[in-house]
Enzyme design. Sequence first.
Site, PDB file in Angstrom:
ATOM      1  N   GLY A  30      75.151 -44.659  37.794  1.00  0.00           N
ATOM      2  CA  GLY A  30      74.504 -43.678  38.665  1.00  0.00           C
ATOM      3  C   GLY A  30      73.355 -44.338  39.396  1.00  0.00           C
ATOM      4  N   GLN A  64      65.254 -44.526  43.457  1.00  0.00           N
ATOM      5  CA  GLN A  64      65.270 -45.891  42.902  1.00  0.00           C
ATOM      6  C   GLN A  64      65.347 -46.974  43.975  1.00  0.00           C
ATOM      7  OE1 GLN A  64      68.522 -44.675  39.994  1.00  0.00           O
ATOM      8  NE2 GLN A  64      67.488 -46.256  38.819  1.00  0.00           N
ATOM      9  N   CYS A  98      68.511 -47.555  32.144  1.00  0.00           N
ATOM     10  CA  CYS A  98      68.186 -47.241  33.536  1.00  0.00           C
ATOM     11  C   CYS A  98      68.062 -48.545  34.308  1.00  0.00           C
ATOM     12  CB  CYS A  98      66.871 -46.476  33.603  1.00  0.00           C
ATOM     13  SG  CYS A  98      66.391 -46.012  35.278  1.00  0.00           S
ATOM     14  N   LEU A  99      68.638 -48.573  35.498  1.00  0.00           N
ATOM     15  CA  LEU A  99      68.560 -49.783  36.319  1.00  0.00           C
ATOM     16  C   LEU A  99      67.118 -50.094  36.717  1.00  0.00           C
ATOM     17  CD1 LEU A  99      71.682 -49.154  38.587  1.00  0.00           C
ATOM     18  CD2 LEU A  99      71.491 -50.812  36.714  1.00  0.00           C
ATOM     19  N   HIS A 121      69.919 -37.384  34.163  1.00  0.00           N
ATOM     20  CA  HIS A 121      69.088 -38.586  34.326  1.00  0.00           C
ATOM     21  C   HIS A 121      68.767 -38.808  35.821  1.00  0.00           C
ATOM     22  CE1 HIS A 121      68.320 -43.023  33.243  1.00  0.00           C
ATOM     23  NE2 HIS A 121      68.422 -43.061  34.562  1.00  0.00           N
ATOM     24  N   GLU A 122      69.779 -38.634  36.672  1.00  0.00           N
ATOM     25  CA  GLU A 122      69.580 -38.853  38.122  1.00  0.00           C
ATOM     26  C   GLU A 122      68.726 -37.761  38.752  1.00  0.00           C
ATOM     27  OE1 GLU A 122      70.299 -41.690  38.813  1.00  0.00           O
ATOM     28  OE2 GLU A 122      71.851 -42.116  37.338  1.00  0.00           O
ATOM     29  N   HIS A 146      65.202 -38.473  38.211  1.00  0.00           N
ATOM     30  CA  HIS A 146      64.660 -39.470  39.156  1.00  0.00           C
ATOM     31  C   HIS A 146      64.193 -38.785  40.445  1.00  0.00           C
ATOM     32  CE1 HIS A 146      65.266 -43.445  37.424  1.00  0.00           C
ATOM     33  NE2 HIS A 146      66.554 -43.253  37.201  1.00  0.00           N
TER      34      HIS A 146
END
Length: 167
Positions: free
Chosen positions: A46, A51, A91-92, A133-134, A137
């Site tokens: 995702g 981000q 997480c990236l 999670h997204e 963000h």
Amino acid sequence: MAILKILQYPDVRLHKVAKKVETVTEQTRKLIRDMAETMYAAPGVGLAATQVDVHEQIIVADVSDAHDQLLVLINPEILTRDGEEESEEGCLSVPGIYETVKRAEKISVRALNEQGETFTLEAEGFLAVCIQHEVDHLHGKVFVEYLSQLKQTRIRNKLKKQQRERM
Ligand code: GNR
Ligand code: NI
């Protein structure tokens, strides 16, 4: 297409709150293509526009094994949340850190697709975790904020050290 730079925690820009997309345009679709390419290249399941330092409510996700089920959510709204489940998240924007987070087990979410059409989606399991999670963000929230202050401090210091060493 282009691979975009992913912001790394702790970066204040990860805490900006994304604005709604007023109109889905060709420019929106270009950003979505670049976000998808960036997510697949990372690789990740995702990616939220936050981000990549674009503060608009846009998410891409693909939890399929074959990486052939891209999901695009513009202006996502979680309508219902049911049950609870704990799972390990990464997480990236927080590379190398994996921690357990408690989330709703099932959700329904309403969003716009790439054509600007409204749809609703019922999700459970890993997809539900990923969408929550997204969406966090987009609200300026990173998953580490669910952890204790002690863990957050340790993660922040570890990542700052890694970032110094990469310079
Ligand atoms: O690639 C990712 N994996 C992942 C694993 C467990 C829970 C959430 C995620 S999302 C993450 C990509 C990312 O950082 N998205 O914001
Ligand atoms: Ni993330």
